[in-house]
Design an enzyme around this catalytic site. Sequence first.
Site, PDB file in Angstrom:
ATOM      1  N   LYS A 174       1.103  -1.099   0.195  1.00  0.00           N
ATOM      2  CA  LYS A 174      -0.136   0.155  -0.139  1.00  0.00           C
ATOM      3  C   LYS A 174       0.805   1.194  -0.002  1.00  0.00           C
ATOM      4  CE  LYS A 174      -3.549  -1.889   2.088  1.00  0.00           C
ATOM      5  NZ  LYS A 174      -5.102  -2.029   4.105  1.00  0.00           N
ATOM      6  N   TYR A 210     -12.028  -1.788  -3.293  1.00  0.00           N
ATOM      7  CA  TYR A 210     -12.553  -2.290  -1.841  1.00  0.00           C
ATOM      8  C   TYR A 210     -14.321  -1.917  -2.135  1.00  0.00           C
ATOM      9  CZ  TYR A 210      -8.364  -2.013   0.249  1.00  0.00           C
ATOM     10  OH  TYR A 210      -6.965  -2.441   1.236  1.00  0.00           O
ATOM     11  N   ASN A 262      -1.995  -0.004   6.836  1.00  0.00           N
ATOM     12  CA  ASN A 262      -1.557  -1.062   6.754  1.00  0.00           C
ATOM     13  C   ASN A 262      -0.871  -1.252   6.207  1.00  0.00           C
ATOM     14  OD1 ASN A 262      -3.695  -2.148   5.743  1.00  0.00           O
ATOM     15  ND2 ASN A 262      -4.518  -3.122   7.285  1.00  0.00           N
ATOM     16  N   HIS A 287      -1.773  -5.535   2.373  1.00  0.00           N
ATOM     17  CA  HIS A 287      -3.571  -6.105   1.270  1.00  0.00           C
ATOM     18  C   HIS A 287      -3.475  -7.081   1.035  1.00  0.00           C
ATOM     19  CE1 HIS A 287      -7.855  -7.398  -0.240  1.00  0.00           C
ATOM     20  NE2 HIS A 287      -7.154  -7.766  -0.891  1.00  0.00           N
ATOM     21  N   GLU A 325      -9.551 -11.101  -7.784  1.00  0.00           N
ATOM     22  CA  GLU A 325      -8.654  -9.517  -7.463  1.00  0.00           C
ATOM     23  C   GLU A 325      -7.519  -9.579  -8.523  1.00  0.00           C
ATOM     24  OE1 GLU A 325      -9.728  -9.298  -2.715  1.00  0.00           O
ATOM     25  OE2 GLU A 325      -7.996  -9.713  -3.348  1.00  0.00           O
TER      26      GLU A 325
HETATM   27  P1  ADP Z   1      -7.902  -6.510   5.532  1.00  0.00           P
HETATM   28  O1  ADP Z   1      -7.137  -5.862   4.860  1.00  0.00           O
HETATM   29  O2  ADP Z   1      -7.006  -7.021   6.951  1.00  0.00           O
HETATM   30  O3  ADP Z   1      -8.577  -7.654   5.499  1.00  0.00           O
HETATM   31  P2  ADP Z   1     -10.579  -5.468   6.120  1.00  0.00           P
HETATM   32  O4  ADP Z   1     -10.883  -6.232   4.558  1.00  0.00           O
HETATM   33  O5  ADP Z   1     -11.331  -4.930   7.228  1.00  0.00           O
HETATM   34  O6  ADP Z   1      -8.988  -5.850   6.060  1.00  0.00           O
HETATM   35  O7  ADP Z   1     -10.401  -4.093   5.672  1.00  0.00           O
HETATM   36  C1  ADP Z   1     -10.307  -3.454   4.298  1.00  0.00           C
HETATM   37  C2  ADP Z   1      -9.331  -2.657   4.822  1.00  0.00           C
HETATM   38  O8  ADP Z   1      -9.759  -1.306   4.776  1.00  0.00           O
HETATM   39  C3  ADP Z   1      -7.930  -2.423   5.760  1.00  0.00           C
HETATM   40  O9  ADP Z   1      -6.947  -3.255   5.356  1.00  0.00           O
HETATM   41  C4  ADP Z   1      -7.804  -1.402   5.736  1.00  0.00           C
HETATM   42  O10 ADP Z   1      -6.631  -0.382   4.870  1.00  0.00           O
HETATM   43  C5  ADP Z   1      -8.883  -0.358   6.237  1.00  0.00           C
HETATM   44  N1  ADP Z   1     -10.239  -1.193   7.579  1.00  0.00           N
HETATM   45  C6  ADP Z   1     -10.213  -1.637   7.864  1.00  0.00           C
HETATM   46  N2  ADP Z   1     -10.767  -1.212   8.976  1.00  0.00           N
HETATM   47  C7  ADP Z   1     -11.158   0.353   9.470  1.00  0.00           C
HETATM   48  C8  ADP Z   1     -10.467   1.160  10.372  1.00  0.00           C
HETATM   49  N3  ADP Z   1     -11.867   0.241  11.201  1.00  0.00           N
HETATM   50  N4  ADP Z   1     -10.423   2.225  10.211  1.00  0.00           N
HETATM   51  C9  ADP Z   1     -10.348   2.578   9.147  1.00  0.00           C
HETATM   52  N5  ADP Z   1      -9.663   1.660   8.254  1.00  0.00           N
HETATM   53  C10 ADP Z   1      -9.652   0.382   7.740  1.00  0.00           C
HETATM   54 MG    MG Z   2     -10.166  -7.500   3.633  1.00  0.00          MG
END
Ligand code: ADP
Ligand code: MG
Length: 139
Positions: A10, A50, A113, A116, A127
């Site tokens: 990212k 997303y 974070n 992905h 994807e």
């Molecule tokens: P992952 O990436 O671990 O699969 P999710 O699919 O739940 O997590 O969420 C997609 C992305 O959305 C996350 O990687 C993060 O960048 C963002 N995200 C998820 N939850 C939050 C939150 N509570 N606040 C801000 N951004 C979030």
């Molecule tokens: Mg996810």
Amino acid sequence: MTERTFSILKPDATERNLTGKINAMIEDAGLRIVAQRRIRLTEAQAKKFYEVHKERPFYGELVAQMTAQPVVVQVLEGENAVARYREVMGATNPADAAAGTIRKAFAKNVGENSVHGSDSQENAKIEIAQFFTEADIPG
Ligand code: ADP
Ligand code: MG
């Protein structure tokens, strides 16, 4: 079973020059980077990618973050690659991520974070197809 998953390094990671360090963790976990490209996501691409989160309060911020800097899109291959990569990535929120994971090492916060990874084989196929063709993935 050997399978493929889709990965994104990212913007918060590319911005801090962490591509090489994260790729080393991916390869050390036994995953092979079989395709890789550095691109700038368009707003339309980020929104579509997303889309499942479009009703969530963080959707707008997420799309803004994902388009703010270039990303590295990747196809990873290996034994149980989908689950293996999720393990190596660590929990979505770095505060909850286990030691030795990419997010524990590098993520700034729950939104920024660093990586992905697909959450199922079905989504991995969808994807990967958004960014690569079979011709991009040499056997
Ligand atoms: P992952 O990436 O671990 O699969 P999710 O699919 O739940 O997590 O969420 C997609 C992305 O959305 C996350 O990687 C993060 O960048 C963002 N995200 C998820 N939850 C939050 C939150 N509570 N606040 C801000 N951004 C979030
Ligand atoms: Mg996810």
